[in-house]
Design an enzyme around this catalytic site. Structure first.
Site, short mmCIF file in Angstrom:
data_model
loop_
_atom_site.label_atom_id
_atom_site.label_comp_id
_atom_site.label_asym_id
_atom_site.label_seq_id
_atom_site.Cartn_x
_atom_site.Cartn_y
_atom_site.Cartn_z
N ASN A 147 0.87 -1.24 -0.09
CA ASN A 147 -0.02 0.08 0.06
C ASN A 147 0.78 1.18 0.10
O ASN A 147 0.54 2.30 -0.78
CB ASN A 147 -0.98 -0.01 1.30
N ARG A 226 1.70 -12.70 3.51
CA ARG A 226 0.60 -11.95 4.57
C ARG A 226 0.92 -10.53 3.83
O ARG A 226 1.72 -9.98 3.93
CB ARG A 226 1.09 -12.27 5.79
N ASP A 228 -0.02 -6.72 4.29
CA ASP A 228 -0.13 -5.61 5.14
C ASP A 228 -1.05 -4.71 4.61
O ASP A 228 -1.05 -4.29 3.33
CB ASP A 228 1.00 -4.84 5.50
N GLU A 252 -4.47 -8.55 5.44
CA GLU A 252 -4.88 -7.74 7.03
C GLU A 252 -5.93 -6.86 6.32
O GLU A 252 -5.54 -5.91 5.86
CB GLU A 252 -3.62 -7.28 7.56
#
Length: 535
Positions: A147, A226, A228, A252
């Site tokens: 991001n 995973r 973020d 997440e």
């Protein structure tokens, strides 16, 4: 004395020729049967000879953990039965003058994703960790930040980043929480430590990320990602990114009890961390707390309707962004019951390092304690974790239990009973003190006088009239896991023999079978002594 890991390496060497590199599958199907141990690289283990007293969490700086020190201490993780390791981001971070919130010891302040973080080691060190995990038939999950990058001002020098053009970022704005567009396009952080937000609708950004992630996963033998801050990226970006990665992607999506908000991400992503169930389990078991067991039933019913596949959602009680369980709940049995729920229900159990040591940090940075200060004790929580993993690994390795449906059998103000396959789990929120006269009655699918075994104590149980299982709490609120004795055959638990490689079920989707050998699926059953419950 030989450790369980010693047995593993010796026996697996007999099965896998040294000249052959075992290729581990890494789809959602293969991850379903795994259990994951999460670490912050900087805080798990120190190189030999380092000062073990130097790390102060309040200093918000590097304490010295590396990929090599993780690799050298994998026995601690494998002895607890985990079959996958999730490590914090490995990419180059901000490493300039100390920021208003300390240094980038956690790994989430990205500078250049195409470079590694030399604070944690070299490319060879990361590859060595990946290779060692694969030798142990364990998966490697790496945290990735897509991001944003990190800056110390709202108009940074963009040439320092992987994406070097200002036009590849959204203009600075503070997030208006609850506004989806704002949450996706504005910057996380604040004006002291702003996190410039990538424009993931920009085709150059899309192409750059997809090219990078494909190469990154292949070069370092990564089995899962995973992701973020997944909800801060436009949702349609994720399908192409995860397809390029070619491995399991769990995101997440930070939230509370809004199942719809979370469920929309399963599809673009393979899975998400199950914040909905975390909220429900906390409401049900935390002491002091609401002790609202119906929250679990309500969340499960909604999840079954709205998620594509609840069996690959990530179950957790702690992570680097949340208060530790032991900070929120003073009663140890509340932890043991909540842990048992996460292992025995549908989903992939995830344990954040230090949960097994009763760490009690309240929030960042205090929930990022150095594990070495625990001396890696085999606590009651560690041993319970090992037993839960041992039993779950046996089920996954011999049946399709991980895919089977989960059904609530009963709920009351005192707890919950549920089934998954042949396993009946009864949990309570009454805590440690004995409560005479309190019981949970569960209707089993079996006839009266049917013999069962509690996996946690090896105590024999018999169903009463009409197949009822009556769990009383004269000894306090302990979790109970009941199975017919035949289910334990070959497990090495409760007096049963171990079946190392003897014709057990082989299913390429169970996440534990490599090269047709059952040793890799039942290792823990062969060498772990059944957990001695502390009562």
């Amino acid at each position: 004395m030989a450790t369980r890991s010693t047995y593993f390496l010796a026996l697996s060497a007999l099965l896998v020729p040294r000249c052959v590199q075992v290729a581990l599958a890494a789809t959602a199907d293969e991850w379903r049967g795994r259990s994951i141990y999460q670490v912050l690289t900087d805080r798990f283990a120190l190189p030999e000879g380092a000062d073990t007293d130097a790390c102060k969490v309040e200093d918000q700086t590097w304490c010295g953990g590396t990929w090599n020190s993780i690799r050298e201490n994998l026995d601690y993780i494998q002895d607890a039965g985990f079959t996958a390791l999730w490590i914090s981001p490995v990419n180059q971070n901000y490493d300039g003058e100390r920021s208003a919130y300390g240094d980038a010891y956690h790994g989430y302040w990205i500078k250049d994703i195409s470079q590694l973080n030399d604070r944690f080691g070299s490319a060879d060190d990361l590859k060595a960790l990946s290779n060692e995990l694969h030798k142990r038939n364990m998966y490697l999950m790496v945290d990735v930040v897509v991001n944003n990058v990190m800056a110390t001002q709202t108009d940074p020098d963009f040439s320092q980043y992987y994406f070097k053009d200002k036009s590849q970022y959204h203009p600075y704005c503070g997030i208006e929480w609850g506004n989806t567009t704002s949450e996706q396009d504005c910057w996380l952080g604040d004006e002291k430590v702003p996190l410039p937000d990538l424009d993931t609708r920009n085709q150059d950004v899309i192409d750059g990320y997809n090219t990078w992630i494909k190469s990154f996963v292949q070069e370092y033998g990564i089995d899962g990602l995973r992701i973020d801050a997944a909800k801060h990226v436009n949702i349609d970006f994720w399908s192409g990114f995860c397809a390029s990665a070619g491995v399991f992607c769990i995101g997440e999506v930070f939230g509370g009890d809004d199942v719809d908000a979370l469920a929309q991400y399963q599809g673009p992503l393979d899975s998400v961390l199950n914040y909905n169930m975390y909220t429900a389990v906390t409401a049900a078991f935390k002491i002091p707390g609401d002790l609202n067991v119906s929250a679990i039933q309500d969340t499960l019913e909604q999840s079954k309707q709205k998620f594509k596949d609840i069996t690959v959602l990530g179950n957790f009680l702690e992570n680097q962004d949340l208060p530790r369980w032991h900070n929120q709940s003073v009663d140890l049995q509340s932890l043991y019951n909540a842990m048992t729920y996460n292992f025995m229900s549908s989903g992939i159990p995830i344990v954040y390092y230090g949960q097994e040591q009763y760490f009690a940090g309240v929030h960042d940075p205090y929930n990022r304690e150095p594990l070495w200060q625990s001396n890696y004790e085999k606590t009651a929580a560690y041993n319970l974790t090992a037993t839960l993993n041992m039993f779950r690994n046996h089920l996954v390795g011999t049946t399709d239990w991980a895919k089977q449906d989960m059904e609530i059998l009963t709920t009351s103000e005192y707890g919950i009973g549920f089934s998954k396959g042949d396993v009946i789990t009864v949990l309570t929120n009454i805590g440690s003190p004995a409560q005479n006269g309190t019981q949970i009655a569960v209707k089993s699918p079996y006839d009266s006088s049917y013999a069962m075994t509690d996996v946690l104590t090896c105590r024999q149980w018999v169903t009463s009239s009409e197949g009822m299982l009556d769990v009383e709490y004269t000894g306090g609120g302990k979790p109970v896991i009941l199975v017919p004795e035949k289910v334990l055959a070959g497990s090495g638990m409760c007096g049963q023999d171990s079946s190392l490689a003897s014709g057990s079920k082989t299913d390429s989707n169970d996440g534990l079978v490599v090269g047709g050998s059952r040793l890799l699926a039942t290792l823990l059953s062969a060498v772990v002594i059944v957990f001695a419950w502390p009562w």
